[in-house]
Design a protein around this motif. Structure first.
Motif, PDB file in Angstrom:
ATOM      1  N   THR A  27       0.915  -1.188   0.059  1.00 49.80           N
ATOM      2  CA  THR A  27       0.190   0.062  -0.040  1.00 49.80           C
ATOM      3  C   THR A  27       0.863   1.234  -0.031  1.00 49.80           C
ATOM      4  OG1 THR A  27      -1.681  -1.192   1.037  1.00 49.80           O
ATOM      5  CG2 THR A  27      -1.823   1.156   1.171  1.00 49.80           C
ATOM      6  N   LYS A  28       1.886   1.050   0.781  1.00 51.81           N
ATOM      7  CA  LYS A  28       2.742   2.180   0.852  1.00 51.81           C
ATOM      8  C   LYS A  28       3.538   2.452  -0.429  1.00 51.81           C
ATOM      9  CE  LYS A  28       3.793   5.112   4.066  1.00 51.81           C
ATOM     10  NZ  LYS A  28       2.902   6.278   4.344  1.00 51.81           N
ATOM     11  N   LEU A  84       1.795   6.197  -7.113  1.00 55.24           N
ATOM     12  CA  LEU A  84       0.799   7.214  -7.216  1.00 55.24           C
ATOM     13  C   LEU A  84       1.088   8.584  -7.224  1.00 55.24           C
ATOM     14  CD1 LEU A  84      -2.315   5.556  -5.958  1.00 55.24           C
ATOM     15  CD2 LEU A  84      -1.718   5.872  -8.183  1.00 55.24           C
ATOM     16  N   HIS A  85       2.023   8.925  -6.198  1.00 59.03           N
ATOM     17  CA  HIS A  85       2.373  10.337  -5.628  1.00 59.03           C
ATOM     18  C   HIS A  85       3.483  10.717  -6.821  1.00 59.03           C
ATOM     19  CE1 HIS A  85       2.950  13.943  -3.577  1.00 59.03           C
ATOM     20  NE2 HIS A  85       4.525  13.357  -3.514  1.00 59.03           N
ATOM     21  N   GLN A  93       2.581   1.787  -3.497  1.00 60.13           N
ATOM     22  CA  GLN A  93       1.357   2.106  -4.386  1.00 60.13           C
ATOM     23  C   GLN A  93       1.353   3.607  -4.101  1.00 60.13           C
ATOM     24  OE1 GLN A  93      -1.836  -0.493  -3.451  1.00 60.13           O
ATOM     25  NE2 GLN A  93      -1.208  -2.202  -5.142  1.00 60.13           N
ATOM     26  N   GLN A  94       1.273   4.013  -2.885  1.00 60.92           N
ATOM     27  CA  GLN A  94       0.829   5.413  -2.646  1.00 60.92           C
ATOM     28  C   GLN A  94       1.990   6.060  -3.169  1.00 60.92           C
ATOM     29  OE1 GLN A  94       0.551   5.725   1.576  1.00 60.92           O
ATOM     30  NE2 GLN A  94      -1.602   5.332   1.550  1.00 60.92           N
TER      31      GLN A  94
END
Length: 79
Positions: free
Chosen positions: A5-6, A12-13, A8-9
């Motif tokens: 999740t981290k 995305l950022h 992916q974040q």
């Protein structure tokens, strides 16, 4: 799962930053193009004004020559 999740974040950022950077670059390219057009227009206008000024200078010189000739004729008639 938290690691994914981290990650992916972060991805995305990074994608968001990349998109923003692309928009900024496109905006800068457009500003450069507009500046180049403005500069070309100003150069053209300056050239036109320079030619007009040269023509006025030539016309003024002609008028001065006529005035000098008239002054000489008046001096000849009076003197």
């Amino acid at each position: 799962m938290p690691f994914r999740t981290k990650t992916q974040q972060i991805l995305l950022h990074l994608q968001s930053l990349d998109q923003r950077l692309a928009r900024i670059e496109a905006s800068l390219a457009e500003l450069r193009r507009a500046d180049a057009e403005r500069e070309e227009t100003l150069r053209r206008d300056l050239d036109i004004k320079r030619r007009e000024l040269e023509a006025l200078g030539a016309q003024g010189l002609h008028v001065l020559e006529q005035l000098d000739a008239a002054k000489r004729r008046l001096q000849q008639l009076g003197g």
